[in-house]
Design a protein around this motif. Structure first.
Motif, PDB file in Angstrom:
ATOM      1  N   SER B  76      22.997 -37.303   7.043  1.00 12.47           N
ATOM      2  CA  SER B  76      24.024 -37.161   6.004  1.00 12.47           C
ATOM      3  C   SER B  76      23.637 -36.148   4.928  1.00 12.47           C
ATOM      4  O   SER B  76      24.486 -35.385   4.469  1.00 12.47           O
ATOM      5  CB  SER B  76      24.329 -38.517   5.380  1.00 12.47           C
ATOM      6  N   GLU B  77      22.350 -36.111   4.531  1.00 12.92           N
ATOM      7  CA  GLU B  77      21.974 -35.158   3.482  1.00 12.92           C
ATOM      8  C   GLU B  77      22.142 -33.718   3.951  1.00 12.92           C
ATOM      9  O   GLU B  77      22.674 -32.868   3.227  1.00 12.92           O
ATOM     10  CB  GLU B  77      20.534 -35.398   3.054  1.00 12.92           C
ATOM     11  N   ASP B  78      21.709 -33.472   5.180  1.00 13.09           N
ATOM     12  CA  ASP B  78      21.841 -32.124   5.711  1.00 13.09           C
ATOM     13  C   ASP B  78      23.297 -31.748   5.931  1.00 13.09           C
ATOM     14  O   ASP B  78      23.657 -30.577   5.864  1.00 13.09           O
ATOM     15  CB  ASP B  78      21.083 -32.002   7.032  1.00 13.09           C
ATOM     16  N   LEU B  84      23.148 -28.493   8.101  1.00 10.41           N
ATOM     17  CA  LEU B  84      23.523 -28.860   9.466  1.00 10.41           C
ATOM     18  C   LEU B  84      24.455 -27.814  10.075  1.00 10.41           C
ATOM     19  O   LEU B  84      24.312 -27.427  11.234  1.00 10.41           O
ATOM     20  CB  LEU B  84      24.213 -30.219   9.418  1.00 10.41           C
ATOM     21  N   GLU B  85      25.388 -27.355   9.256  1.00  9.33           N
ATOM     22  CA  GLU B  85      26.345 -26.358   9.729  1.00  9.33           C
ATOM     23  C   GLU B  85      25.605 -25.085  10.162  1.00  9.33           C
ATOM     24  O   GLU B  85      25.903 -24.501  11.205  1.00  9.33           O
ATOM     25  CB  GLU B  85      27.320 -26.034   8.610  1.00  9.33           C
ATOM     26  N   ALA B 217      25.078 -34.430  19.415  1.00 14.88           N
ATOM     27  CA  ALA B 217      25.482 -33.064  19.087  1.00 14.88           C
ATOM     28  C   ALA B 217      26.997 -32.937  19.161  1.00 14.88           C
ATOM     29  O   ALA B 217      27.636 -32.327  18.282  1.00 14.88           O
ATOM     30  CB  ALA B 217      24.827 -32.084  20.053  1.00 14.88           C
ATOM     31  N   GLN B 218      27.583 -33.562  20.208  1.00 14.02           N
ATOM     32  CA  GLN B 218      29.044 -33.543  20.342  1.00 14.02           C
ATOM     33  C   GLN B 218      29.696 -34.214  19.132  1.00 14.02           C
ATOM     34  O   GLN B 218      30.673 -33.716  18.570  1.00 14.02           O
ATOM     35  CB  GLN B 218      29.412 -34.278  21.632  1.00 14.02           C
ATOM     36  N   LEU B 224      31.930 -31.584  12.043  1.00 15.15           N
ATOM     37  CA  LEU B 224      31.932 -30.298  11.356  1.00 15.15           C
ATOM     38  C   LEU B 224      33.284 -29.609  11.487  1.00 15.15           C
ATOM     39  O   LEU B 224      33.626 -28.734  10.707  1.00 15.15           O
ATOM     40  CB  LEU B 224      30.833 -29.394  11.927  1.00 15.15           C
ATOM     41  N   GLY B 225      34.041 -30.004  12.485  1.00 19.80           N
ATOM     42  CA  GLY B 225      35.402 -29.497  12.640  1.00 19.80           C
ATOM     43  C   GLY B 225      35.485 -28.136  13.299  1.00 19.80           C
ATOM     44  O   GLY B 225      34.598 -27.325  13.258  1.00 19.80           O
TER      45      GLY B 225
END
Lengths: 243, 225
Positions: B76-78, B84-85, B217-218, B224-225
């Motif tokens: 969640s933080e990333d 993450l993006e 990952a999926q 991320l959309g």
């Protein structure tokens, strides 16, 4: 086959199909359930060992069978949703989840009421019972995951992934639980360990199993059509239907 | 290949550094673990035979509950600060990144808990050799929790109601691990050979470690959309 399937990617065609299926199957399922249950409860001969209390089987067995069948179809719909990225499949996963949960709950409750006179307890930690109980929580998980998102589309996709993971996991859970039980205690009461069933008892059961399938399809179509209307509410064809 | 190892070391280093700089978060599950350990003798009563019988079960359930505290923050933080993006945009395969995150999570949270479970020996009068077997099952089991937890955590990364739903998703999936783990302990307590359930548990862990990164990952891609 794809040529035949393609038009239904359009939401209005899918809606029309679901609506027609619902209108046909709903009365059919009710008639089937009525005859099957009436036959089973009133006219089928009573069991020599369990007397009349075996009759709850006519509700219990169909619900238990389709609680698993619905999970499989939900997982397959989830795979289709992720592969072809079609919204209709996502909606169908969401349409099936609560129906499956209710079927599972019915199977658990009727099983419990059957177990009380037969086994003397409401609940034993038998392999079948345990895996059915876990199945209920898997259904609830799919549903809870969908509702924990603000964005409905993302929630639906996440629910699809969970349905697929669950589909892989259900056999693992099932067999591990069976193994656990047989390791723990030897021969406890296995439900389906009975002499082959008499024909007069079997027919109403088969009718009920089949009409429960029809009921499931009809309810899914109904929920699917409703979800489709709700998600496309800004479209012209929806306003036309609603008016 | 060398490239991947390089990435792997970088990712792990970053996770460890972050954990060192935010010590309070890293210690929380450990404190929770110890507190639950104290609650059991207080509620059950200080009778040592009963406590010793309960101890392996307490160790397992306590491990899972303590990890439930740490799991919602796995990504969640990333996710919030955008890192993450960037990882998902980069050329590294996302499932590989998830695998490194699972391993660093395991190093940071699971391994200390497994070591901490030695407290069962004095607190609940568990024999030491049984604890050693228990620790092995917890070792494998916590890998499995980290793998499956990564999927649940990834599914819920964008939702605000994280932790409650995470428990609902994760706990039913962990039942096979619990069954095999308890089978190992039971056999060990009766001094029977326990290798086969242990190997089944290991197989399950490897299977989940293989499948989970792809699924997670999926799931993150969807968020991320």
């Amino acid at each position: 086959m794809f040529k035949w399937l393609h038009p239904y990617a359009k939401p209005e065609r899918a809606y029309a199909l679901a609506n027609r299926l619902y209108l046909w199957l709903w009365p059919l399922a009710l008639i089937g359930l009525f005859t099957g249950s009436l036959w089973g409860l009133m006219f089928a001969p009573s069991d020599y060992q369990q007397s009349d209390s075996f009759r709850i089987m006519y509700i219990h067995v169909p619900a238990a069978i389709w609680s698993m069948g619905i999970y499989m179809s939900m997982g397959i719909a989830g795979i289709c949703a992720l592969v072809w990225q079609m919204r209709s499949f996502e909606l169908s996963v969401l349409a099936m989840a609560p129906i499956g949960a209710v079927f599972t709950a019915i199977a658990l409750f009727t099983g419990s009421f059957w177990g009380k006179p037969m086994w003397g307890t409401w609940w034993v930690w038998d392999a079948r019972l345990t895996s059915e109980l876990i199945l209920l929580f898997l259904y609830l998980g799919v549903f809870a995951l969908f509702y924990s998102f603000d964005d409905k589309r993302a929630g639906a996709k996440a629910a699809c992934i969970l349905a697929i993971i669950g589909m892989i996991n259900v056999p693992i859970i099932h067999y591990s639980v069976e193994w656990w039980n047989s390791l723990h205690q030897g021969a406890s009461i296995t439900k389906f360990d009975k002499p082959s069933i008499a024909k007069e008892m079997l027919w109403p059961l088969l009718i009920n199993i089949f009409s429960c399938l029809l009921l499931f399809i009809a309810l899914t179509c109904y929920r699917f059509a409703t979800e489709l209307l709700a998600s496309e509410s800004h479209r012209k064809w929806v306003t036309k239907i609603i008016q | 290949m060398a490239n991947l190892v390089n990435y792997y070391i970088q990712f792990i280093k970053r996770d460890l550094q972050l954990a060192v700089r935010q010590k309070h978060e890293f210690v929380l599950p450990l404190l929770f673990f110890v507190l639950i350990l104290i609650l059991f003798p207080v509620t059950v009563g200080p009778e040592s035979g009963l406590l010793a019988r309960l101890a392996p079960a307490v160790g397992w359930i306590n491990l899972i509950l303590s990890l439930l505290i740490a799991l919602p923050r796995m990504f969640s933080e990333d996710y919030e600060n955008g890192w993450l993006e960037q990882v998902f945009l980069a050329a590294v395969s996302p499932s590989f990144f998830i695998l490194t995150r699972i391993l660093s999570f395991w190093l940071l949270y699971c391994l200390p808990l497994v070591i901490c479970s030695v407290l069962l020996v004095p607190f609940m009068s568990l024999p030491f050799d049984i604890w050693w077997v228990l620790a092995q099952t917890l070792f494998l089991g916590s890998l499995l929790v980290a793998a499956l937890g990564s999927v649940a955590s990834a599914l819920l990364v964008a939702s605000r109601k994280g932790s409650g739903v995470l428990a609902l998703l994760l706990l039913p999936m962990l039942i096979p691990a619990l069954i095999f783990g308890s089978a190992v302990i039971e056999a060990a307590q009766q001094s029977l050979p326990y290798l086969s359930p242990m190997l089944l548990l290991a197989a399950l862990a490897v299977f989940c470690l293989t499948i989970a990164p792809v699924a997670a990952a999926q799931a993150i891609k969807i968020n991320l959309g």
